[in-house]
Design an enzyme around this catalytic site. Structure first.
Site, PDB file in Angstrom:
ATOM      1  N   GLU A   1      16.850  -1.306  -0.962  1.00 36.42           N
ATOM      2  CA  GLU A   1      15.757  -1.094  -0.011  1.00 36.42           C
ATOM      3  C   GLU A   1      16.254  -0.226   1.158  1.00 36.42           C
ATOM      4  O   GLU A   1      15.583   0.702   1.576  1.00 36.42           O
ATOM      5  CB  GLU A   1      15.315  -2.474   0.485  1.00 36.42           C
ATOM      6  CG  GLU A   1      14.078  -2.501   1.322  1.00 36.42           C
ATOM      7  CD  GLU A   1      13.755  -3.923   1.786  1.00 36.42           C
ATOM      8  OE1 GLU A   1      14.603  -4.834   1.622  1.00 36.42           O
ATOM      9  OE2 GLU A   1      12.653  -4.119   2.321  1.00 36.42           O
TER      10      GLU A   1
ATOM     11  N   TRP B   1      14.880  -2.238  10.095  1.00 35.44           N
ATOM     12  CA  TRP B   1      14.464  -0.953  10.659  1.00 35.44           C
ATOM     13  C   TRP B   1      15.175  -0.632  11.974  1.00 35.44           C
ATOM     14  O   TRP B   1      14.745   0.241  12.716  1.00 35.44           O
ATOM     15  CB  TRP B   1      12.947  -0.937  10.861  1.00 35.44           C
ATOM     16  CG  TRP B   1      12.196  -0.874   9.555  1.00 35.44           C
ATOM     17  CD1 TRP B   1      11.647  -1.930   8.889  1.00 35.44           C
ATOM     18  CD2 TRP B   1      11.921   0.298   8.755  1.00 35.44           C
ATOM     19  NE1 TRP B   1      11.048  -1.487   7.723  1.00 35.44           N
ATOM     20  CE2 TRP B   1      11.188  -0.136   7.613  1.00 35.44           C
ATOM     21  CE3 TRP B   1      12.211   1.664   8.894  1.00 35.44           C
ATOM     22  CZ2 TRP B   1      10.741   0.746   6.628  1.00 35.44           C
ATOM     23  CZ3 TRP B   1      11.768   2.529   7.906  1.00 35.44           C
ATOM     24  CH2 TRP B   1      11.041   2.069   6.792  1.00 35.44           C
TER      25      TRP B   1
ATOM     26  N   ASP C   1       8.561  -2.644  10.215  1.00 32.83           N
ATOM     27  CA  ASP C   1       8.230  -3.950  10.789  1.00 32.83           C
ATOM     28  C   ASP C   1       8.916  -4.300  12.104  1.00 32.83           C
ATOM     29  O   ASP C   1       8.266  -4.640  13.073  1.00 32.83           O
ATOM     30  CB  ASP C   1       8.543  -5.047   9.760  1.00 32.83           C
ATOM     31  CG  ASP C   1       7.881  -4.789   8.413  1.00 32.83           C
ATOM     32  OD1 ASP C   1       7.300  -3.706   8.216  1.00 32.83           O
ATOM     33  OD2 ASP C   1       7.943  -5.673   7.545  1.00 32.83           O
TER      34      ASP C   1
ATOM     35  N   ARG D   1      17.609  -9.188   8.058  1.00 34.82           N
ATOM     36  CA  ARG D   1      16.161  -9.406   8.122  1.00 34.82           C
ATOM     37  C   ARG D   1      15.724  -9.681   9.568  1.00 34.82           C
ATOM     38  O   ARG D   1      16.548 -10.002  10.413  1.00 34.82           O
ATOM     39  CB  ARG D   1      15.771 -10.630   7.259  1.00 34.82           C
ATOM     40  CG  ARG D   1      16.062 -10.502   5.779  1.00 34.82           C
ATOM     41  CD  ARG D   1      15.067  -9.640   5.040  1.00 34.82           C
ATOM     42  NE  ARG D   1      13.673  -9.991   5.307  1.00 34.82           N
ATOM     43  CZ  ARG D   1      12.632  -9.288   4.866  1.00 34.82           C
ATOM     44  NH1 ARG D   1      12.825  -8.217   4.132  1.00 34.82           N
ATOM     45  NH2 ARG D   1      11.400  -9.640   5.155  1.00 34.82           N
TER      46      ARG D   1
ATOM     47  N   SER E   1       0.799  -1.227   0.000  1.00 36.02           N
ATOM     48  CA  SER E   1       0.000   0.000   0.000  1.00 36.02           C
ATOM     49  C   SER E   1       0.833   1.278   0.000  1.00 36.02           C
ATOM     50  O   SER E   1       0.670   2.136  -0.871  1.00 36.02           O
ATOM     51  CB  SER E   1      -0.943  -0.012   1.205  1.00 36.02           C
ATOM     52  OG  SER E   1      -1.500   1.251   1.410  1.00 36.02           O
TER      53      SER E   1
ATOM     54  N   GLY F   1       4.728  -0.069   8.877  1.00 34.67           N
ATOM     55  CA  GLY F   1       5.679  -0.024   7.773  1.00 34.67           C
ATOM     56  C   GLY F   1       7.112  -0.187   8.254  1.00 34.67           C
ATOM     57  O   GLY F   1       8.021  -0.337   7.457  1.00 34.67           O
TER      58      GLY F   1
HETATM   59  C1  GLC Z   1       8.912  -4.272   4.206  1.00 32.80           C
HETATM   60  C2  GLC Z   1       8.872  -2.892   4.831  1.00 32.80           C
HETATM   61  C3  GLC Z   1       7.565  -2.210   4.501  1.00 32.80           C
HETATM   62  C4  GLC Z   1       7.357  -2.215   2.993  1.00 32.80           C
HETATM   63  C5  GLC Z   1       7.494  -3.610   2.398  1.00 32.80           C
HETATM   64  C6  GLC Z   1       7.501  -3.610   0.877  1.00 32.80           C
HETATM   65  O1  GLC Z   1       7.950  -5.096   4.765  1.00 32.80           O
HETATM   66  O2  GLC Z   1       9.086  -2.950   6.199  1.00 32.80           O
HETATM   67  O3  GLC Z   1       7.533  -0.910   5.002  1.00 32.80           O
HETATM   68  O4  GLC Z   1       6.122  -1.668   2.680  1.00 32.80           O
HETATM   69  O5  GLC Z   1       8.689  -4.197   2.818  1.00 32.80           O
HETATM   70  O6  GLC Z   1       8.515  -2.784   0.394  1.00 32.80           O
END
Ligand code: GLC
Length: 446
Positions: free
Chosen positions: A419, A376, A182, A216, A41, A180
């Protein structure tokens, strides 16, 4: 700091555009080719920001695809699964939303949680870019707005009502994924409280793509993530049920600040496009309520904001991006705001002497929670740099905004579109070819 021999801006923009084209599945852009082969999203919103300078029409398609997956209660789900694509866990069968949730669409298949509401920003950027074009492109953007206005307001209303039933001005999340961010240290104490029951057997796919497990979340973290899914399924994803049954429930100050900002952005769009006055009024009210909710969490001296754990009744103060939430939505008094900007730009964050680029790491390098390579818990996420640079420009802090942009572009000039990045060495980590990283670059260079 050393000069970076990377790609020139023209080359970089071309590569970013090529990347988005490569990740384009037709009517949706995958978040990343292998690790995230579906639509997420908030990624989709940032992707639309990056598509807008390339093609307003294609950016509109991206948001249409996302909004076609909106639930009947108004929620925009955090994942829209691409038809016929496997390779991601938990996939649609594990979520089982169409079978269990009264509000979920039968098709497309989606996850059952949500993500930060940055979408109004994408709508704004689409409108901005459409103005640089002729009448037909402008009409595409206007027509999109007319067609989707009600859905966008429904989305915001769902957040304001279902996720803030007590009107505290802060949104409640029932899963760390909804933030977002995680595995941010923000959620450690709350997750420690989650007693995972029996989780149906599973095999992670992410660690088969990113082979270095230190980049991860751990398996222990994953067990809890999946247990929360089981709790939601037991509640049949019912908004009212989740309030009392979920063992993870936090008020996320960063998402709340994004929401306040997004309400303000959408209200202004509504004013400029003759949207119903009652909608605009409501959006302004939500913007103010959530601004108040965010500011109420802030330390009066430093301006730093905090999350709140509804289950333990404890405040969660961390040295992470979340502390800067009030910079996104405003509302602090002058002194506290200046103090908070000093922290943002000082040695605890962007001004840390060992940083390769002066961009905000997800967790402060001086915090005990800091892990430079772990998702994160420390790495720099370019899309967050973009968000702050966009908001700073909007708030009238042009110089700060331009500085983040130029440092963000220096970081991106390696061309990996990672990323996230190791803050000290600049090593690209996680997934490469990440769509929202390319999108950030395209907006900066557009
Ligand atoms: C991971 C991130 C998240 C993001 C997703 C797709 O789960 O933590 O924020 O939306 O990847 O990129």
């Amino acid at each position: 700091m050393s000069a970076d021999p990377g790609f020139t801006p023209t080359q970089l923009a071309a590569r970013a555009a090529y990347l988005l084209r490569g990740n384009d599945l037709g009517t949706m852009t995958s978040a990343a080719p292998r690790l995230y082969p579906h639509m997420w999203s908030w990624d989709a919103a940032f992707v639309a920001v990056g598509l807008a300078p390339l093609s307003v029409e294609r950016a509109v398609v991206e948001l249409d695809t996302l909004l076609d997956a909106q639930w009947r209660n108004g929620m925009i789900p955090h994942i829209v699964f691409a038809g016929g694509v496997d390779g991601y866990f938990p996939g649609p069968d594990r979520w089982a939303c169409s079978a269990l949730a009264a509000a979920a669409p039968a098709s497309p298949r989606t996850s059952g949680i949500t993500q930060p509401p940055v979408h109004a920003i994408a709508v704004q950027r689409i409108l901005d870019h459409s103005r640089r074009h002729g009448r037909s492109t402008r009409a595409v953007a206007e027509e999109f707005l007319d067609r989707r206005w009600t859905d966008l307001v429904r989305w915001h209303r769902w957040l304001a009502e279902a996720r803030d039933p007590k009107q505290s001005g802060r949104l409640t999340l029932y899963h760390g994924w909804e933030s977002g961010m995680d595995n941010s240290p923000r959620w450690d104490a709350s997750y420690a409280n989650v007693v995972a029951g029996p989780v149906p057997a599973y095999r992670r796919e992410d660690t088969a793509v990113v082979l270095d497990p230190t980049q991860r979340p751990t398996d222990g973290e994953y067990d809890r993530y999946l247990w929360l899914l089981e709790e939601m399924k037991l509640a049949r994803y019912d908004d009212a049920e989740l309030v009392s049954t979920m063992s993870f429930a936090v008020e996320d100050v960063f998402v709340s600040a994004i929401f306040s900002l997004a309400c303000e952005v959408l209200a202004t769009i509504g004013e400029e496009h003759a949207a119903p006055r009652s909608d605009v009024r409501e959006l302004h009210e939500w913007a103010a309520r959530f601004r108040g909710g965010v500011v109420a969490t802030a330390d009066p001296r430093s301006g730093a904001a905090r999350d709140f754990d509804l289950r333990t009744g404890r405040w969660i103060g961390t040295e992470t991006l979340a502390m800067f939430a009030p910079l996104l939505c405003g509302g602090l008094d002058r002194e506290s705001e200046r103090a908070l900007l000093r922290i943002f730009e000082g040695p605890r964050f962007c001004g840390h002497p060992d940083l390769r680029y002066a961009v905000p790491p997800s967790t402060s390098p001086v915090s005990g929670d800091f892990r430079p390579r772990e998702y994160w818990r420390g790495p720099v996420w370019p899309v967050m740099t973009w968000l702050f640079s966009w908001v700073f420009a909007r708030r009238g802090w042009a110089e700060r905004s331009l500085h983040l942009r130029s440092e963000g572009l220096r970081q991106a000039s390696d061309g990996s579109f990672a990323e996230y990045y190791e803050p000290f060495t600049g090593e690209p980590l996680g997934s490469m070819q990440q769509s929202w990283t390319a999108a950030s670059v395209l907006d900066w260079l557009g």
